[in-house]
Design a protein around this motif. Sequence first.
Motif, PDB file in Angstrom:
ATOM      1  N   ARG B 101      -9.091  13.728 105.524  1.00 32.47           N
ATOM      2  CA  ARG B 101      -8.715  14.655 106.267  1.00 32.47           C
ATOM      3  C   ARG B 101      -9.071  14.628 107.935  1.00 32.47           C
ATOM      4  O   ARG B 101      -8.140  15.052 108.606  1.00 32.47           O
ATOM      5  CB  ARG B 101      -9.509  16.006 105.575  1.00 32.47           C
ATOM      6  N   GLU B 105      -6.237  15.276 110.950  1.00 33.50           N
ATOM      7  CA  GLU B 105      -6.224  16.281 111.757  1.00 33.50           C
ATOM      8  C   GLU B 105      -6.540  15.514 113.320  1.00 33.50           C
ATOM      9  O   GLU B 105      -6.310  16.520 114.370  1.00 33.50           O
ATOM     10  CB  GLU B 105      -7.617  17.019 111.462  1.00 33.50           C
ATOM     11  N   ARG B 119      -6.969  22.672 109.418  1.00 36.52           N
ATOM     12  CA  ARG B 119      -7.299  22.390 108.042  1.00 36.52           C
ATOM     13  C   ARG B 119      -5.687  22.731 107.252  1.00 36.52           C
ATOM     14  O   ARG B 119      -5.518  21.944 106.277  1.00 36.52           O
ATOM     15  CB  ARG B 119      -8.157  23.164 107.697  1.00 36.52           C
ATOM     16  N   ARG B 120      -5.238  23.981 107.672  1.00 40.39           N
ATOM     17  CA  ARG B 120      -4.087  24.247 106.985  1.00 40.39           C
ATOM     18  C   ARG B 120      -3.001  23.184 106.895  1.00 40.39           C
ATOM     19  O   ARG B 120      -2.504  22.884 105.893  1.00 40.39           O
ATOM     20  CB  ARG B 120      -3.565  25.696 107.383  1.00 40.39           C
ATOM     21  N   GLU B 123      -3.732  20.131 105.040  1.00 39.08           N
ATOM     22  CA  GLU B 123      -3.656  20.228 103.541  1.00 39.08           C
ATOM     23  C   GLU B 123      -2.157  20.336 103.405  1.00 39.08           C
ATOM     24  O   GLU B 123      -1.601  19.502 102.258  1.00 39.08           O
ATOM     25  CB  GLU B 123      -4.149  21.493 103.083  1.00 39.08           C
ATOM     26  N   GLU B 124      -1.272  20.772 103.924  1.00 34.83           N
ATOM     27  CA  GLU B 124       0.174  20.591 103.931  1.00 34.83           C
ATOM     28  C   GLU B 124       0.778  19.471 103.791  1.00 34.83           C
ATOM     29  O   GLU B 124       1.497  19.034 102.931  1.00 34.83           O
ATOM     30  CB  GLU B 124       0.652  21.563 104.949  1.00 34.83           C
ATOM     31  N   MET B 126      -1.080  16.516 103.666  1.00 34.09           N
ATOM     32  CA  MET B 126      -1.684  15.465 102.549  1.00 34.09           C
ATOM     33  C   MET B 126      -1.019  15.871 101.209  1.00 34.09           C
ATOM     34  O   MET B 126      -0.830  15.023 100.445  1.00 34.09           O
ATOM     35  CB  MET B 126      -3.208  15.985 102.149  1.00 34.09           C
ATOM     36  N   GLU B 127      -0.576  17.054 100.971  1.00 33.97           N
ATOM     37  CA  GLU B 127       0.283  17.301  99.880  1.00 33.97           C
ATOM     38  C   GLU B 127       1.423  16.692  99.736  1.00 33.97           C
ATOM     39  O   GLU B 127       1.832  16.179  98.839  1.00 33.97           O
ATOM     40  CB  GLU B 127       0.403  18.965  99.634  1.00 33.97           C
ATOM     41  N   SER B 132      -3.785  14.431  98.629  1.00 33.03           N
ATOM     42  CA  SER B 132      -4.732  15.548  98.814  1.00 33.03           C
ATOM     43  C   SER B 132      -5.989  15.137  97.778  1.00 33.03           C
ATOM     44  O   SER B 132      -7.222  15.357  98.111  1.00 33.03           O
ATOM     45  CB  SER B 132      -4.208  16.853  97.937  1.00 33.03           C
ATOM     46  N   HIS B 133      -6.063  14.526  96.752  1.00 30.38           N
ATOM     47  CA  HIS B 133      -7.034  14.203  95.766  1.00 30.38           C
ATOM     48  C   HIS B 133      -8.067  13.302  96.473  1.00 30.38           C
ATOM     49  O   HIS B 133      -9.078  13.054  95.898  1.00 30.38           O
ATOM     50  CB  HIS B 133      -6.542  13.587  94.573  1.00 30.38           C
ATOM     51  N   GLU B 135      -8.881  13.561  99.731  1.00 29.33           N
ATOM     52  CA  GLU B 135      -9.169  14.239 101.032  1.00 29.33           C
ATOM     53  C   GLU B 135     -10.598  13.724 101.679  1.00 29.33           C
ATOM     54  O   GLU B 135     -10.701  13.646 102.918  1.00 29.33           O
ATOM     55  CB  GLU B 135      -9.136  15.730 100.822  1.00 29.33           C
ATOM     56  N   LYS B 136     -11.748  13.539 100.645  1.00 26.63           N
ATOM     57  CA  LYS B 136     -12.936  13.544 101.261  1.00 26.63           C
ATOM     58  C   LYS B 136     -13.347  12.068 101.290  1.00 26.63           C
ATOM     59  O   LYS B 136     -14.613  11.528 101.606  1.00 26.63           O
ATOM     60  CB  LYS B 136     -14.038  14.367 100.730  1.00 26.63           C
TER      61      LYS B 136
END
Lengths: 783, 224
Positions: B101, B105, B119-120, B123-124, B126-127, B132-133, B135-136
Motif C-alpha cells: 500500500r 501511495e 488510503r481510499r 484501496e481502489e 489495489m482492488e 488487495s490481499h 496490502e501489508k
Amino acid sequence: MILHYLKIALRNLAKYKAQNIISIVSLAVGMTVLAVIQCLLFLIRKPDVYKEPYADRCYTISLEKEADDGLHNFTNYEAHLLLSNGGMACVDKLFPVNGSFESGYVNFCLEDSSYRRKAMDLVLVRGDYPNYRGLRSAVTGSKVPVLRKNEVLLSQSMAKKVYGDTNPVGSTISFYFQNELHDFVLADVFEDVPLTESQDHHLLFSFYDDDDFDWLAAWIPYCEVILRDGFTPEQLKSEADARLKPAGMTVSVKSLKEQGKGSISDITRIVIWVAGSLILLSALISFLRMQVQLLRMRGRELALRRINGASASKLFLMLLTEYAVTVILSTLLAVVLTDMLIGFADTRLAGLLGDWNWSWHGIYGSVLTQGAVMFAICAAVIALCLLGSVRKGYAISDTIRGSGGMMRKTMLVIQTVISTVFISGTLSLLQFVAGESRLNNIPENDRYYRKCILAQSYRINDKIGFQRELQGLRHADRIIPYSESFTELNRDESDPVGALLKDLRLGSLRNYHLADTALFDFYGMKISWNRTPEQGESYVLLSQGYSELHRKAGKELPDMETASDGRVLPVLGVYSTKPYSRLRSENISIAVVTPGADRTYDSYILVPHKGEYQALMADVTELMNRFSPESVELDVYNFRDRIGAEVTILDAMRGGALILSAVCLIICAMSLYSTLLLSIRARRKEVAIRKVNGARKADVAILFGRLYISLAVISILISAPIAILFNQVVVDMSDGDLTAGDISAWISAVGGILFMLVVITVTVWGNIRRIMKLNPVDYIATE
Amino acid sequence: MIEVNNLQKIFRTEEVETWALNDVSFNVADGEFVAIMGPSGCGKSTLLNILGLLDNPTKGSYKLQGVEVADLDENHRTDLRKGVIGFVFQSFNLIDELNVRENIELPLLYMGVPAKERRRRAEEVMERMNISHREKHFPNQLSGGQQQRVAIARAVIAGPKLILADEPTGNLDSVNGQEVMNLLKELNQQGTTIVMVTHSRHDASYANRIINLFDGSIVKELPL
C-alpha cells in the motif's frame, strides 16, 4: 580458509573506505583517551606502602589546639609528651609524623670534591620512621634501612638530578640545622612516589637516636600509631581523649590504610574512568552500528554463501575476521598515539611516567585489553544477529530490519547523549575556569606574561656582579627588579585592624621592595596617589586589600608605615590588586619604594625585545650558570609559569575539557556522517524512485532527517538532566569559592544541546544535498 | 500529447562521444498506445527517459501537452511529472522498505494528498489490480507478477495522462506478462496514453503504432 576470510576482510575494508577509516580512527582515539586517563589515575594513587603485617592496625591520631596567637591549629609539642610519656595501653608503637619542614640550602658533595646546591625542604624524622613507612629503596628494591643518627634519604628523581646515573649512597650532604652546619651521609635513595605526593624536594634526615628524639625540634601535626593487638580504634580514641582533652585538645583517629587508598576517593576514580571510557563507548557504538547496517546490506551475499554450503559458524568466522582486522588496526594506531601522548607528557612531568610503559598498567596492557574487550563485544553482537537468522530461517536482512533497527536507533541515541553531555560538561568546566581565573586575578593580557622571564638571585653570592651583567643583556627590553620580605603584623584584638588580621589568620605583612613603580606598570596596576612623591623621596604604597581592611575596620589609612627594614615612611597611595594573586598575603601587602637605592634585589623580571624570548632565556641561563654553577636547578623561569602556577592548572583543565569534548564531538559527527553515508548509499535506488514519483529536496530531507531529529529530541531529554547534575559537581569542585550563579547549569545544558543540534543538522543536510544531486536514471536503468 | 522534434541526446566522456538519439521526431496523440522497438543500445530507454522528464535532451524540442519541456531544470521537471506521467519499469523498482500500500501511495504522498484520501484511492487501485490481499506485504514477499501489478498500481493511482512503460514484461513469465499487457491495454482503453518500450513483438501487438529505432534514429513507423 583463513586466507580467504582475510582476503574478503581486506576487500570489504577497501570497499567502504571512508566508513572504515572513520571507525578505525575513532576507536583508536577512544582507546588512547582511556589509556591516558588510566595512566593519570595510576599516577595519582598513593603507593600501597602499608604492605607490612601491621598495615591494618595503623592509625593516625590528629591533634588540634588553638595556640595563644591563634595562628596554629596543629598540635603543640606537649601533646606528644602526653601521648608518648609512659606509652599508651592501646598502642604498640608510636611515631611522630613530621609534617612541615624547614627550608634550607643543601650542599651535595660529589666524587670530584666539587659540590652542588639546592634549596630543599628539610624533614626531620625518627630514624625508624621511613622504614616503618615502607619507603622502597631505588637501589636495592627493599625497604629503606632504619636511619642512624646523621643519615639522610633522598628521592630517586632528585638523586638523578644531582648525581646523574652514579649511585650516590654514601655521599656527604651538608646543611644548616639549628643554626649550625652539619654533615650527613646519604644512606639510601627512595623510590619516587606518584604525582600528587611528590617528595622530590624533601630531604629526610635523622638527627637523634630514636630514644632521644627531640619532639620540640619537629613540627608534628599528627602521630601514627600501631594499634596493639586486641584493642579497637574506639578504645584508642578514648585513651587519647582521656589524656588530651584536659589540655584543651580534640582528637580524631583515622585508619591509615583507608587514607592511603589515594588522594581521590574510589568513587571519583570510577567516575573519571567512566567519563574517559565514554569516548571509546561512543566510537564502539558507531562501529557496531555501521557493522549492523553493512550486515543488512550484505544479506544477499551471506544468503548466497549459505546456499553454497557455508554453515553459520563459517559465516561467523568470516565476519569475525573482518572485525579482527579493524580492531587490530585501531589497536595498533592507539598504541602509537598513546605512546606519543605519554611521551610528550613525560617530558613535561620530569620523567615520572616512564615506568608506566612497561608494567601491566602501561600503554600496551591498557590498549591491548581494550582491543580484546571490543573484539569480544563485536563478536557477541554479530553472533546475535546471525543466530536469529539461522535459527528462524529468515533472511538476515529481515532479522536485522526487525531487531537491528531498534538496536541502531538505541545506539545512535546513546552516542548523541554522550556527546551532548561532554559538550555540556565542557561548558561547565569552562565556566569554572573563568570563575577561578577571576578569583586568581588572571589578567586579560595573560599571554604577554608568557614571554617574560623571572630570574632570582637567592643562591648567588656575587649579587652585584650578577645584577650588573643582567642589566647589560642586549636581548632584554626592560628589567624590573624587586625583593620581598615580611613585617610582623600587630594582631592586637583591641585594634580593629589587628582583630581583622587575626580573623584572617594573617601574621605578617608582605613588603615589595622596589626602586620605582615599574612593577606596577608591568602588571598594569593602577595607583591612586594621595600626593606625588618628591624627587628621590622614599615612600610606601598600600595594597587595595590592605586599604579595604582599614575601611572595614572603620579606620583611616595610616600616614606612615613601617617597612620590614625598620624605616618609617610616608604612605603616598594605594595600588590595585596584583594579578595572579589569590593568597591573602599577596592581597594585603605594601610596596616600599626607594628611588636611586644602591642595592641588589632578589628577583628580576626580564621583558625581552619582541621575538627574542628564546635568546634572552639562553643568555640569562648562561649568566645564572656562571654565577651559581653549583646549583642543581637554576632560578630562571618562564615568568608566567612560575608566578601563575594555578593558571597553568586552569589552562590544563580548560585545554583538557576542550580536547575531550572536541574528540567526542568529532567521533559523534563522524559516526553520524558515516552512518548517513552508508544509509544513503543503500537507499540511492529508493531515493531515485521517490524522485521519479515526485519527491523534491524537502521530501528527501524529511525522509532522512525525521529519524535523526526524533532521536536527537530523545537524546536531549536524557542528556539535559545529566548535564545539570554534572554542573552541580563542578560547582562543588570549587569548595564554595564559586556558586551556581557563576557556573550556570542552564548555559551548560542548553549550550550542549544547541551545539549537538547544529552538528546533527549540518551533517544530515550536507548528506541530503549530496543525494539530491543523483540522477534517477542511473539507478532505475532497465536490466 | 507528445510532440518531439529533432531530438538529440549525446553522452560525452573524456574518451568517447555517444549519440544515443539522433534527430528523432514523432508525435503521440492523446489516448494512443505506442510501442517503441529496436535492438539493444538503439536508444529506446534514453528516449523514454526524456519523454518521462527524467533527463534532458542535448538538442531538439519536446512538447508535453503543448508545453516545451526540453530545457526545464530538475525541480520543474519533478513538478511537471507529478500527476501527469506514470512509470512502469522492467525491474519493478519498488521500495523494499515500504509495503504494497505504501509503495502504491507514493505519488500521492508527494502530491500532498491527505492520508485518508490516499488510503481510499490506494484501496481502489489495489482492488482494480487484484492485489488487495497483499496490502501489508513487502516487495520481497511477492511474486514477479504481483510486484509488477503493484508497480502499475503506483503508476496509475495519480490518474496520469501518460504512462511510460520500459519493458514491463521483461522480468515476467508469459502468464504474468500477458496479465500485465492486458492491464495496460485496459488502461489505454480508458483513455490513458501509453508509450511502451519493448523487445517483444507480442507485446508490441497490443499497441496502435510501432516506432522502430536503430542507432538513435527512427527507421520505421508502423500503424497497427
